[in-house]
Write a protein that holds these residues in place. Structure first.
Motif, short mmCIF file in Angstrom:
data_model
loop_
_atom_site.label_atom_id
_atom_site.label_comp_id
_atom_site.label_asym_id
_atom_site.label_seq_id
_atom_site.Cartn_x
_atom_site.Cartn_y
_atom_site.Cartn_z
N GLY A 75 0.92 -1.30 -0.18
CA GLY A 75 -0.12 -0.17 0.12
C GLY A 75 0.80 1.26 0.04
O GLY A 75 0.29 2.35 0.18
N ARG A 76 2.20 1.07 -0.17
CA ARG A 76 2.96 2.31 -0.04
C ARG A 76 3.98 2.21 -1.49
O ARG A 76 4.03 1.54 -2.17
N ASP A 77 4.54 3.58 -1.84
CA ASP A 77 5.43 3.63 -3.13
C ASP A 77 6.59 2.94 -2.72
O ASP A 77 7.40 3.33 -1.92
N PRO A 78 7.03 1.74 -3.53
CA PRO A 78 8.27 1.15 -3.23
C PRO A 78 9.48 1.75 -3.52
O PRO A 78 10.79 1.83 -3.34
N GLN A 79 9.34 2.67 -4.36
CA GLN A 79 10.32 3.79 -4.75
C GLN A 79 11.07 4.62 -3.63
O GLN A 79 12.06 5.10 -4.07
N LYS A 80 10.10 4.76 -2.62
CA LYS A 80 10.54 5.58 -1.71
C LYS A 80 11.52 4.83 -0.66
O LYS A 80 11.94 5.54 0.56
N PHE A 81 11.81 3.37 -0.76
CA PHE A 81 12.44 2.64 -0.02
C PHE A 81 13.59 2.05 -0.48
O PHE A 81 13.62 1.54 -1.49
N PRO A 82 14.72 1.67 0.19
CA PRO A 82 15.73 0.71 -0.32
C PRO A 82 15.37 -0.78 -0.47
O PRO A 82 14.45 -1.05 0.24
N VAL A 83 15.96 -1.40 -1.26
CA VAL A 83 15.25 -2.54 -1.54
C VAL A 83 15.76 -3.79 -0.52
O VAL A 83 16.99 -3.43 0.27
N CYS A 84 14.99 -4.46 0.29
CA CYS A 84 15.52 -5.46 1.21
C CYS A 84 16.59 -6.24 0.70
O CYS A 84 16.76 -7.06 -0.19
N PRO A 85 17.64 -6.09 1.59
CA PRO A 85 18.84 -7.10 1.17
C PRO A 85 18.60 -8.38 1.21
O PRO A 85 19.24 -9.21 0.33
N THR A 86 17.93 -9.09 1.82
CA THR A 86 17.56 -10.63 1.86
C THR A 86 16.80 -10.95 0.36
O THR A 86 17.17 -11.74 -0.13
N CYS A 87 15.75 -9.92 0.19
CA CYS A 87 15.33 -10.13 -1.13
C CYS A 87 16.02 -10.24 -2.28
O CYS A 87 16.21 -10.90 -3.08
N LYS A 88 16.89 -9.12 -2.08
CA LYS A 88 17.82 -8.86 -3.22
C LYS A 88 19.02 -9.91 -3.29
O LYS A 88 19.19 -10.65 -4.66
N GLU A 89 19.38 -10.65 -2.44
CA GLU A 89 20.21 -11.66 -2.37
C GLU A 89 19.43 -13.04 -3.14
O GLU A 89 20.23 -13.61 -3.52
N ILE A 90 18.37 -13.29 -2.44
CA ILE A 90 17.53 -14.41 -3.11
C ILE A 90 17.33 -14.14 -4.44
O ILE A 90 17.45 -15.26 -5.40
N HIS A 91 16.99 -12.99 -4.92
CA HIS A 91 16.62 -12.59 -6.38
C HIS A 91 17.90 -12.96 -7.27
O HIS A 91 17.77 -13.24 -8.31
N ALA A 92 19.19 -12.29 -6.67
CA ALA A 92 20.09 -12.73 -7.49
C ALA A 92 20.49 -14.21 -7.63
O ALA A 92 21.01 -14.57 -8.92
N GLY A 93 20.08 -14.97 -7.14
CA GLY A 93 20.52 -16.29 -7.01
C GLY A 93 19.62 -17.30 -7.97
O GLY A 93 19.55 -18.36 -8.20
N MET A 94 18.46 -16.45 -8.31
CA MET A 94 17.47 -17.11 -9.13
C MET A 94 17.97 -17.15 -10.44
O MET A 94 18.68 -16.34 -10.88
N ARG A 95 17.22 -18.25 -11.10
CA ARG A 95 17.54 -18.39 -12.51
C ARG A 95 16.64 -17.18 -13.38
O ARG A 95 15.63 -16.85 -12.85
#
Length: 102
Positions: A75-95
């Motif tokens: 319900g908020r603008d995601p552009q106003k916050f930094p990316v979650c480091p855990t999500c970023k790490e998991i996303h980087a390891g995905m195919r």
């Protein structure tokens, strides 16, 4: 003529308490959204979620689950916050998409 009522065979005898009288009351309350939000660092970040899940959530109001496991209703603008480091790490390891699997 006596006007006494006959004794009720189902009546429970009332005993006088020997000490101070106290009463205990149970208050019931509903837990509505407390289960969906987690206080702390998760609230300071934007999280990775599939785009179609965000759209479904916008239409239905149902919560989504991020790659890191956070559950919430966007319900908020995601552009106003930094990316979650855990999500970023998991996303980087995905195919990458398009490799034949979803």
């Amino acid at each position: 003529m006596s006007t006494q009522m006959p004794e009720d065979p189902f009546a429970v005898p009332q005993l006088e308490p020997s000490g101070p009288r106290t009463r205990t009351t149970v208050l019931e309350r509903e837990q509505v959204e407390e289960e969906l939000t987690e206080p702390g660092d998760h609230e300071r970040f934007s999280h990775y979620v599939r785009k179609e899940k965000i759209l479904e959530s916008a239409l239905s109001g149902d919560p989504v689950v991020a790659l890191c496991g956070k559950v919430w209703v966007p319900g908020r603008d995601p552009q106003k916050f930094p990316v979650c480091p855990t999500c970023k790490e998991i996303h980087a390891g995905m195919r990458p998409p398009g490799d034949g699997e979803e």
